[in-house]
Design an enzyme around this catalytic site. Structure first.
Site, PDB file in Angstrom:
ATOM      1  N   LYS A  54      20.705  28.619  36.369  1.00  0.00           N
ATOM      2  CA  LYS A  54      20.652  29.553  37.502  1.00  0.00           C
ATOM      3  C   LYS A  54      19.639  29.074  38.536  1.00  0.00           C
ATOM      4  O   LYS A  54      19.901  29.110  39.740  1.00  0.00           O
ATOM      5  CB  LYS A  54      20.313  30.967  37.006  1.00  0.00           C
ATOM      6  N   GLN A  98      17.136  38.202  32.393  1.00  0.00           N
ATOM      7  CA  GLN A  98      18.108  37.616  31.461  1.00  0.00           C
ATOM      8  C   GLN A  98      18.215  38.474  30.197  1.00  0.00           C
ATOM      9  O   GLN A  98      17.204  38.828  29.593  1.00  0.00           O
ATOM     10  CB  GLN A  98      17.685  36.183  31.115  1.00  0.00           C
ATOM     11  N   ASP A 121      22.760  41.279  39.549  1.00  0.00           N
ATOM     12  CA  ASP A 121      23.577  41.312  38.332  1.00  0.00           C
ATOM     13  C   ASP A 121      24.569  42.472  38.356  1.00  0.00           C
ATOM     14  O   ASP A 121      25.542  42.479  37.606  1.00  0.00           O
ATOM     15  CB  ASP A 121      22.677  41.526  37.101  1.00  0.00           C
TER      16      ASP A 121
END
Ligand code: GUN
Length: 292
Positions: A54, A98, A121
């Site tokens: 990422k 995460q 997200d």
């Protein structure tokens, strides 16, 4: 007939390159780069690989990556304090914590603490709600990537029969919402569905997100259907999806491989969401067409 392979790797590279071309004028106009903060707690090897990818993709798109690696014994309070700092940091347009988090941390409390307008997200309940009512927000990256792949094949999804297998908050539910928004007739099947095969046999579009290796059988697939396989299952023979690929490929019209299908689209969509967030926060149009 053999199905067309859906090349997610190439599609993701195109999307990332497209975002990079938009980032350049953003920087020229605002004097700053869009910024993504990624938080990793602990040292889960798979998560560490994702976080590195990422960061790399963020930099390659011309954006700024802020990486926070915290020890596995980090308290909920310390993580919440970091999230609150990132919420008010003007350089940060997107925040990604995460998952999975270590068991002692209250994941829902952490996701709720993220400013919904930096939640690239799309996991915050406010963004789940926005998606449900069709308001602008952030859509979780994996289902968004699946939709972009489907739109390449079917520019007009309206009226199609779509069957989603799996009802997770991260993939199945938002996928169903996106397909419904495109005017598909959507069925969500799950572990308690009585006859999944019967549902899949009606489907023009199948999205498999159950997390069970080769769960979807070739003879469930309607001839010519488009099959999107979200699964990434490690087996003795290597990585396999949620679909019996060889059998399904003989029947489907188009199908994603594993790896190289949906996976690369997830990070590309994260880059896209971060750029879109930066534009919203700067009051600028994002200039992205519907294909991006
Ligand atoms: N872990 C696995 N996939 C994801 C994702 O898309 N976002 C976050 N935050 N964690 C993940």
């Amino acid at each position: 007939m053999t199905a067309t392979l859906i090349d997610g790797k190439a599609r993701a590279a195109r999307l990332r390159a497209d975002i990079a071309t938009h980032v350049a004028p953003f920087k020229a106009a605002t004097g700053r780069a869009p910024g993504l903060a990624v938080v990793l707690v602990g040292e889960d090897p798979a998560s560490a690989v994702y976080v590195r990818s990422k960061g790399k993709a963020t930099r390659e798109a011309g954006m700024e990556s802020f990486e926070h690696r915290l020890p596995v014994d980090t308290t909920s309070e310390a993580l919440l304090a970091l999230v609150r700092d990132l919420n008010v940091d003007p350089r940060v347009d997107g925040i990604l914590v995460q998952l999975p988090l270590p068991a002692h941390i209250d994941t829902q409390a952490v996701l709720l603490a993220i400013d919904p307008d930096k939640d690239v997200d799309g996991f915050h309940p406010v963004n789940a709600g926005r998606l449900a009512i069709g308001a602008a927000g952030f859509v979780p990256c994996t289902p968004l990537g699946c939709l972009l792949l489907l739109q390449d094949i079917h520019p007009q999804l309206a009226g199609m029969e779509a069957v989603v297998i799996g009802r997770s908050n991260i993939v199945g539910k938002p996928m169903a919402q996106l397909l419904l928004q495109q005017s598909c007739t959507v069925t969500v099947t799950h572990s308690r569905t009585r006859d999944i095969a019967a549902h899949v046999r009606r489907a023009d579009i199948v999205v498999a997100a159950v997390g069970i290796a080769q769960f979807v059988q070739g003879d469930w697939i309607k001839p010519g259907a488009s099959v999107i396989d979200v699964g990434i299952n490690r087996t003795e023979t290597g990585l396999v999806g949620d679909v019996d690929f060889a059998a399904a490929q003989a029947v489907a019209g188009a199908i994603t491989p594993v790896p190289g299908g949906v996976g690369p689209m997830t990070i590309a969509c994260l880059i896209r969401n971060t750029y879109v967030s930066a534009c919203r926060r700067e009051g600028r149009p994002d200039g992205l067409g519907t294909a991006s």
